[in-house]
Scaffold this active site. Sequence first.
Site, PDB file in Angstrom:
ATOM      1  N   LYS A   1      -2.984 -64.386  19.996  1.00  0.00           N
ATOM      2  CA  LYS A   1      -2.392 -64.942  18.709  1.00  0.00           C
ATOM      3  C   LYS A   1      -1.459 -63.673  18.414  1.00  0.00           C
ATOM      4  CE  LYS A   1      -3.071 -63.538  14.183  1.00  0.00           C
ATOM      5  NZ  LYS A   1      -1.800 -63.801  13.789  1.00  0.00           N
TER       6      LYS A   1
ATOM      7  N   GLU B   1      -7.547 -51.053  19.264  1.00  0.00           N
ATOM      8  CA  GLU B   1      -6.539 -50.195  19.232  1.00  0.00           C
ATOM      9  C   GLU B   1      -5.725 -50.033  18.006  1.00  0.00           C
ATOM     10  OE1 GLU B   1      -5.898 -48.319  22.069  1.00  0.00           O
ATOM     11  OE2 GLU B   1      -7.026 -49.524  23.455  1.00  0.00           O
TER      12      GLU B   1
ATOM     13  N   CYS C   1       2.029 -46.783  16.268  1.00  0.00           N
ATOM     14  CA  CYS C   1       0.637 -46.360  15.912  1.00  0.00           C
ATOM     15  C   CYS C   1       0.454 -44.672  16.196  1.00  0.00           C
ATOM     16  CB  CYS C   1      -0.325 -47.069  16.659  1.00  0.00           C
ATOM     17  SG  CYS C   1       0.126 -47.183  18.258  1.00  0.00           S
TER      18      CYS C   1
ATOM     19  N   GLU D   1      -2.020 -43.685   7.232  1.00  0.00           N
ATOM     20  CA  GLU D   1      -0.771 -43.979   8.013  1.00  0.00           C
ATOM     21  C   GLU D   1       0.087 -44.803   7.196  1.00  0.00           C
ATOM     22  OE1 GLU D   1      -2.000 -47.492  10.519  1.00  0.00           O
ATOM     23  OE2 GLU D   1      -0.606 -46.226  12.273  1.00  0.00           O
TER      24      GLU D   1
HETATM   25  P1  NAP Z   1      -2.599 -55.850  10.818  1.00  0.00           P
HETATM   26  O1  NAP Z   1      -2.258 -56.195   9.553  1.00  0.00           O
HETATM   27  O2  NAP Z   1      -3.919 -55.319  11.218  1.00  0.00           O
HETATM   28  O3  NAP Z   1      -2.401 -57.314  11.887  1.00  0.00           O
HETATM   29  C1  NAP Z   1      -2.641 -57.313  13.077  1.00  0.00           C
HETATM   30  C2  NAP Z   1      -3.249 -58.622  13.693  1.00  0.00           C
HETATM   31  O4  NAP Z   1      -4.352 -58.966  13.175  1.00  0.00           O
HETATM   32  C3  NAP Z   1      -2.101 -59.898  13.160  1.00  0.00           C
HETATM   33  O5  NAP Z   1      -1.946 -60.482  14.306  1.00  0.00           O
HETATM   34  C4  NAP Z   1      -2.905 -60.164  11.909  1.00  0.00           C
HETATM   35  O6  NAP Z   1      -2.422 -61.606  11.653  1.00  0.00           O
HETATM   36  C5  NAP Z   1      -4.241 -60.364  12.353  1.00  0.00           C
HETATM   37  N1  NAP Z   1      -5.358 -60.427  11.379  1.00  0.00           N
HETATM   38  C6  NAP Z   1      -5.104 -59.757  10.108  1.00  0.00           C
HETATM   39  N2  NAP Z   1      -6.090 -60.217   9.396  1.00  0.00           N
HETATM   40  C7  NAP Z   1      -7.106 -60.803  10.065  1.00  0.00           C
HETATM   41  C8  NAP Z   1      -8.421 -61.017  10.019  1.00  0.00           C
HETATM   42  N3  NAP Z   1      -9.265 -60.960   8.937  1.00  0.00           N
HETATM   43  N4  NAP Z   1      -9.000 -61.610  11.193  1.00  0.00           N
HETATM   44  C9  NAP Z   1      -8.452 -61.486  12.493  1.00  0.00           C
HETATM   45  N5  NAP Z   1      -7.129 -61.173  12.391  1.00  0.00           N
HETATM   46  C10 NAP Z   1      -6.651 -60.789  11.539  1.00  0.00           C
HETATM   47  O7  NAP Z   1      -1.740 -54.886  11.621  1.00  0.00           O
HETATM   48  P2  NAP Z   1      -0.109 -54.868  11.618  1.00  0.00           P
HETATM   49  O8  NAP Z   1       0.404 -54.945  10.271  1.00  0.00           O
HETATM   50  O9  NAP Z   1       0.454 -56.078  12.328  1.00  0.00           O
HETATM   51  O10 NAP Z   1       0.361 -53.774  12.506  1.00  0.00           O
HETATM   52  C11 NAP Z   1       0.245 -52.577  12.000  1.00  0.00           C
HETATM   53  C12 NAP Z   1      -0.779 -51.735  12.596  1.00  0.00           C
HETATM   54  O11 NAP Z   1      -1.252 -51.920  13.843  1.00  0.00           O
HETATM   55  C13 NAP Z   1      -0.918 -50.251  12.419  1.00  0.00           C
HETATM   56  O12 NAP Z   1      -1.863 -49.716  11.718  1.00  0.00           O
HETATM   57  C14 NAP Z   1      -0.748 -49.501  13.466  1.00  0.00           C
HETATM   58  O13 NAP Z   1      -1.393 -48.304  13.717  1.00  0.00           O
HETATM   59  C15 NAP Z   1      -1.586 -50.592  14.422  1.00  0.00           C
HETATM   60  N6  NAP Z   1      -1.264 -50.333  15.915  1.00  0.00           N
HETATM   61  C16 NAP Z   1      -2.022 -49.486  16.743  1.00  0.00           C
HETATM   62  C17 NAP Z   1      -1.872 -49.612  18.034  1.00  0.00           C
HETATM   63  C18 NAP Z   1      -2.693 -48.826  19.003  1.00  0.00           C
HETATM   64  O14 NAP Z   1      -2.443 -48.868  20.062  1.00  0.00           O
HETATM   65  N7  NAP Z   1      -3.825 -48.167  18.505  1.00  0.00           N
HETATM   66  C19 NAP Z   1      -0.508 -50.229  18.403  1.00  0.00           C
HETATM   67  C20 NAP Z   1       0.312 -50.633  17.577  1.00  0.00           C
HETATM   68  C21 NAP Z   1      -0.101 -50.858  16.184  1.00  0.00           C
HETATM   69  P3  NAP Z   1      -1.226 -61.846  10.540  1.00  0.00           P
HETATM   70  O15 NAP Z   1      -0.050 -61.525  11.580  1.00  0.00           O
HETATM   71  O16 NAP Z   1      -1.172 -63.321  10.260  1.00  0.00           O
HETATM   72  O17 NAP Z   1      -1.259 -61.082   9.587  1.00  0.00           O
END
Ligand code: NAP
Length: 467
Positions: free
Chosen positions: A169, A244, A278, A375
Amino acid sequence: MSASQLYIKGQWVDPLGQETVEVINPTTEAVIGQISHGNQADVDTAVSAAKEAFPAWNALALQDRVAYVQRIADGIRQRQEDLLACIIEEMGSARSFASYMQVERSADEIEASIQSLDRIDWQEEIANASIQREGVGVVAAINPWNYPMNQIQRKISPALLAGNTVVVKPASETPYTALLLTEIIHEAGLPAGVYNLVSGSGSEVGDHLAGHPDVDLISFTGSTEVGRKLYTKAATTVKRMVLELGGKSALIILEGGDLDLAAQTAVNAIVNNAGQSCAALTRILVPRSAQPAFEGKLLDHINQVVIGDPNNETTDLGPLVSAKQMETVLDYIDQGLSEGARLLYGGQRLDRPGYFVEPTIFVDVRNDMTIAQEEIFGPVMSVIYYDTVEEAIALANDSNYGLSGAVIGPEDLALHVAKQLRTGEVAINGASPHVSAPFGGYRQSGNGRERGSYGVEEYLEIKAIHR
Ligand code: NAP
Ligand code: MG
């Protein structure tokens, strides 16, 4: 490939879901196109295709799985320019940064995973037991938008190499890159059902995957908030989890450290990918004695940053991914001001179309301020002054996160400090992370490791056969 289709069982198919969602170019605010979102029934079809394909894929000789995955890397290299254009268009990452970190590095990491496979004990003998490693089953790969190809790659290549089948996804903000990658994977000719893509919202497609009884492992990259929800949901079926999550990583500058390198590193951290990484080093811990000199160096470097169209080769800083992300970042800047941090540079939205925010430096930040604890995921730096090395280590570790870190200073002391940081990686004096070295978080930054053999091992089950 069509933006109105999903990829299930080796074919592009029309979704059962009826919803379509606009994808926006963050540089121009123009609509790029409409993406069809799958629904729960689409997830069921994809998971059942992956489940059906699993036994044969898991039984395939490792070298045959390697050949397929190598073809994906080859396809990425052949389509580099298309992928780069797509990433720039839908998420705004600047070309000079994105061409290596977003595209080329994805192919490099796939090849590093392949080369790491002989580090794994696929089979070992202990007394009368034969220990075998094999795939876990069906993997749901739920992805963020900030590295729209490499995050997917970091899940599917180790998962496929280990013998799993996958349902991906992508993030709603960046579906086109995922569609292009899927086209490349289709051309690599994997057996039907081994790889599947269901675009859709987190609340429907993501949530349904997380609770699905036939999904064996969830590999999630994204926010800690969503990671926590998935963990709870997955508990009902005791799924394996590879999480992650977010970070608030510290760069510690020691007395005698190279202040110019430190200032350049700190500015790069908020400029590269517009700070939407991240592992970005966004808390900069500086000896109080170095304050005026360091602030001068920061200003020297930040004044050289070229802000503008991410398509231009000379641009360092493009827009944030979305209007929502821009509002979040601007709110954090307001909060920094109201909590009493001193604004050294930036702080404003740019007066031009697109979601551009100036690179922003706060100094005299206290570690208990919101801008030092949460963050921000944007081009905002928090500089914290300290008096002793012990204090610097304590400040760095005073965080719910534990993803990355860096130390700049005399080698021996820097190593001593690095060993005391509670994070999954630490870079000393500007060293860059190798494609085969493990990456992942301590504490609320997650519980998995990516890259190389460490990445593959996350997707392996262990079986003992006693004779
Ligand atoms: P996010 O809002 O947590 O969303 C990530 C993914 O999860 C998206 O595909 C989102 O779908 C989906 N999602 C949202 N709510 C969900 C639910 N209730 N159940 C299942 N899936 C759900 O994160 P983001 O805004 O895309 O990305 C930024 C975050 O990613 C930051 O916190 C960053 O630190 C973290 N990150 C971590 C790493 C690492 O390796 N540690 C690397 C990159 C990014 P939608 O797109 O439809 O909202
Ligand atoms: Mg989101």
